[in-house]
Write a protein that holds these residues in place. Structure first.
Motif, short mmCIF file in Angstrom:
data_model
loop_
_atom_site.label_atom_id
_atom_site.label_comp_id
_atom_site.label_asym_id
_atom_site.label_seq_id
_atom_site.Cartn_x
_atom_site.Cartn_y
_atom_site.Cartn_z
N ALA A 275 0.83 -1.19 0.00
CA ALA A 275 0.00 0.00 0.00
C ALA A 275 0.87 1.25 0.00
CB ALA A 275 -0.89 0.00 1.23
N ALA B 296 -6.88 2.47 -4.55
CA ALA B 296 -6.01 1.52 -3.85
C ALA B 296 -6.71 0.17 -3.70
CB ALA B 296 -5.61 2.07 -2.48
N TYR C 76 -5.87 -3.52 -5.59
CA TYR C 76 -5.57 -4.69 -4.78
C TYR C 76 -6.58 -5.81 -5.01
CZ TYR C 76 -6.99 -6.64 -0.16
OH TYR C 76 -7.47 -7.40 0.86
N THR D 226 -10.57 -3.75 4.70
CA THR D 226 -9.15 -3.45 4.50
C THR D 226 -8.74 -2.23 5.32
OG1 THR D 226 -8.96 -4.44 2.35
CG2 THR D 226 -7.50 -2.62 2.79
N LYS E 72 -4.30 -0.46 3.47
CA LYS E 72 -4.34 0.28 2.20
C LYS E 72 -5.20 1.52 2.32
CE LYS E 72 -3.21 -3.69 -0.55
NZ LYS E 72 -2.89 -4.55 0.62
#
Lengths: 328, 253
Positions: free
Chosen positions: B103, B130, B134, B195, B198
């Motif tokens: 990240a 981001a 991912y 998450t 990140k």
């Protein structure tokens, strides 16, 4: 209905591999032509070239006398039955068959009428089957749906790529029989690809036998059987005794082809041999006898009542008129 | 076989006991985690009044929805285009690479954009990008095996009937892939939704997602059991996603 199909000097390449080598073929209007050959001989490629699914590297394809080489599949007035059937798993029977009609933007009533017509053609009771999902059908029923889907758009040419290779023999024979009836009734031109010579004679008015991207011989089944162009045709199209021509005496070169049903055990006419019986197989309406002689194994089809046993030393032979000579 | 069984149970315990403890503590009528003060729903009542928490959950849901939809759709197109064997290995390697990258590099990229282009993407857009970077590889890898269910001949059959490429995509390819699409969507959603790292690197102080909020309280040890209650509730989407996932994938068998 029905349009002629012609390939002139057609070659197809997959990368560096030449899958089809300068093939010439003419299929008459409403004819049933079978393309026969072992796997990898280019028979499916030939069919895909006619369908327009595989581009040709060289040569032209004509349907109904019109050059279609550069036309997409849907502009060729063909339909195709695929080996894996290619039914749409997310649609029910009705929608599978209706797929091609919907793309033509026909009114709903017309779509319905034509789907009913096609389902009845392939003998699937519409009320019973049209709402079913594909996975709820048996293999034979799936075949019928695929056939209905191909026929509903009323193709001039129907292309079949080993459609019945995965189903039981009884159902296969029944479907072949019905396909023949539909062919006669609707009059489309039929091109049928298979590796199975028994299937080939069921549907083929003529048969084109292929090897390594080339057509070796085209003709009526009886011509391929009785007058094979070479040893390959003789072996692939039915059982055969193939021996060097010199074995029959004289100065002739090449090979002699004798079909097993022409081999006589006992008092034989022109050519006489002696040998030992090494195997006998019961084949319903005849016995297949294998006889070792002069370093060859001869096959003979004889009556069920023939008094013969493995180990017997027998005289056998065949008539001169039953011998066919090939150069290679 | 015994040591292996023992290990399996130990692993399951390591994964689930902390979650169980947390859920239990969210019903604990005491602020001290090591004292059981009896059963209560008061932390859930307090959670209802905590506007910042609901805003954070809302933010997480919005990002997760946007990311799952975009990643799954793009992942499907990628898998469809790259479905031939000769591309598969290369594509798998190429698309899995970003998964490995940290990240941090994404934060650095956003910083560069801010400094040299003058566009500040930190915040919802940065978080979205981001998460997308991912989860897209994940979506691709999850969808690729299901491409086998779209046979070449089914696509060709549609072509013979005159279906355009777009029509083939919408009428044949996408419906066949729908269960896989739903399944992948949910996995991507669950991943995006919780998450933390990140998000933390790419967001702005104004845009707080649920995991960021939880972390900011938990890490500083300032939380009361309200955050246990929030965390317990946040388990629900993952549970629902898991159930729907297995049901959707079963349709292929």
């Amino acid at each position: 209905m029905g349009l002629s199909v012609e390939l002139r000097d057609v070659s197809v390449k997959y990368g560096d591999f030449l899958a089809l080598k300068n093939v010439n073929l003419y299929v008459e209007t409403s004819e049933g032509l079978v393309i026969l050959g072992p796997s990898g001989s280019g028979k499916s490629t030939l069919l895909r070239a006619v369908a327009g699914l595989t581009p040709v590297a060289h040569g032209r394809v004509y349907i109904g006398g019109k050059d279609v080489t550069d036309l997409p599949p849907d502009k060729r007035r063909i339909s195709m039955l695929f080996q894996d059937l290619a039914l749409f798993p997310h649609l029910n029977v009705f929608e599978n068959v209706a797929f091609g009609l919907r793309l033509k933007r026909l009114p709903e009533e017309e779509v319905r009428r034509q789907v009913m017509w096609a389902l009845e053609l392939v003998r699937l009771e519409p009320q019973q089957f049209m709402g079913r999902k594909i996975y709820q059908l048996s293999g034979g029923q799936q075949q019928r749906v695929a056939l209905a889907r191909a026929l509903v758009v009323q193709p001039e040419v129907l292309l079949l790529d080993e459609p019945f290779s995965h189903i039981d023999l009884d159902i296969k024979n029944q479907l072949l029989e019905e396909l023949k009836i539909l062919h006669n009734k609707l009059g489309f031109t039929l091109i049928y690809v298979t590796h199975d010579r028994f299937e080939a004679v069921e549907v083929g008015d003529r048969i084109a036998l292929m090897r390594a991207g080339e057509i070796v011989q085209v003709g009526k089944p009886v011509d391929l059987y009785k007058k094979p162009r070479n040893r390959y045709v003789a072996e692939f199209f039915g059982e055969a005794n193939i021996i060097p021509a010199s074995l029959l005496g004289g100065t002739r070169e090449g090979y002699a082809v004798i079909r097993p049903e022409d081999v006589v055990i006992g008092n034989s006419p022109t050519y006489k041999f002696k040998g030992q019986v090494i195997d006998i197989t019961f084949l319903w309406h005849y016995l297949k006898v294998e006889i070792q002689s002069n370093g060859h194994i001869f096959k003979a089809y004889v009556d069920l009542e023939t008094p013969i046993a493995v180990g017997d030393v027998v005289e056998f032979g065949f008539d001169a008129k039953d011998v066919y000579f090939v150069a290679e | 076989m015994r040591p292996l069984r023992l290990y399996t149970w130990a692993l399951a315990a390591a994964l689930y006991v902390p979650i169980g403890v947390m859920v239990a503590l969210s019903f604990n009528n005491s602020k001290l985690p090591y004292v059981w003060g009896g059963f209560t729903l008061r932390w859930y009542q307090e959670l209802l009044r905590w506007d910042q928490a609901w805003q954070a959950v809302f933010n997480s849901v919005v990002v997760a929805l946007a990311v799952s939809f975009t990643a799954t759709l793009l992942g499907m197109f990628m898998a469809y285009v790259l479905r031939q064997d000769k591309y598969l290995t290369i594509s798998q390697v190429a698309v899995v690479m970003p998964e490995v990258s940290e990240a941090l590099s994404f934060a650095a990229a956003l910083w560069l954009v801010k400094t040299y282009v003058g566009v500040d993407l930190f915040g919802p857009v940065g978080v979205f990008l981001a998460h997308l970077a991912y989860t897209l590889p994940m979506a691709h890898v999850l969808l690729a095996p299901y491409m086998a269910y779209v046979s070449r001949s089914a696509v060709e059959a549609a072509r013979i009937f005159g279906a355009s490429e777009l029509k083939t995509m919408t009428a044949v390819v996408m419906p066949i892939l729908m269960p896989a699409f739903v399944a992948t969507f949910l996995i991507v959603f669950a991943n995006s939704f919780d998450t933390y790292v990140k998000t933390a690197f790419t967001t702005s102080p104004e845009f707080v997602t649920a995991p960021v909020l939880l972390w900011s309280y938990a890490a500083r040890g300032r939380g009361d059991p309200t955050i246990y209650a929030l965390a317990s509730l946040m388990l629900l989407p993952s549970l629902v996603a898991a159930v729907i996932y297995f049901r959707a994938v079963k349709r292929y068998s």
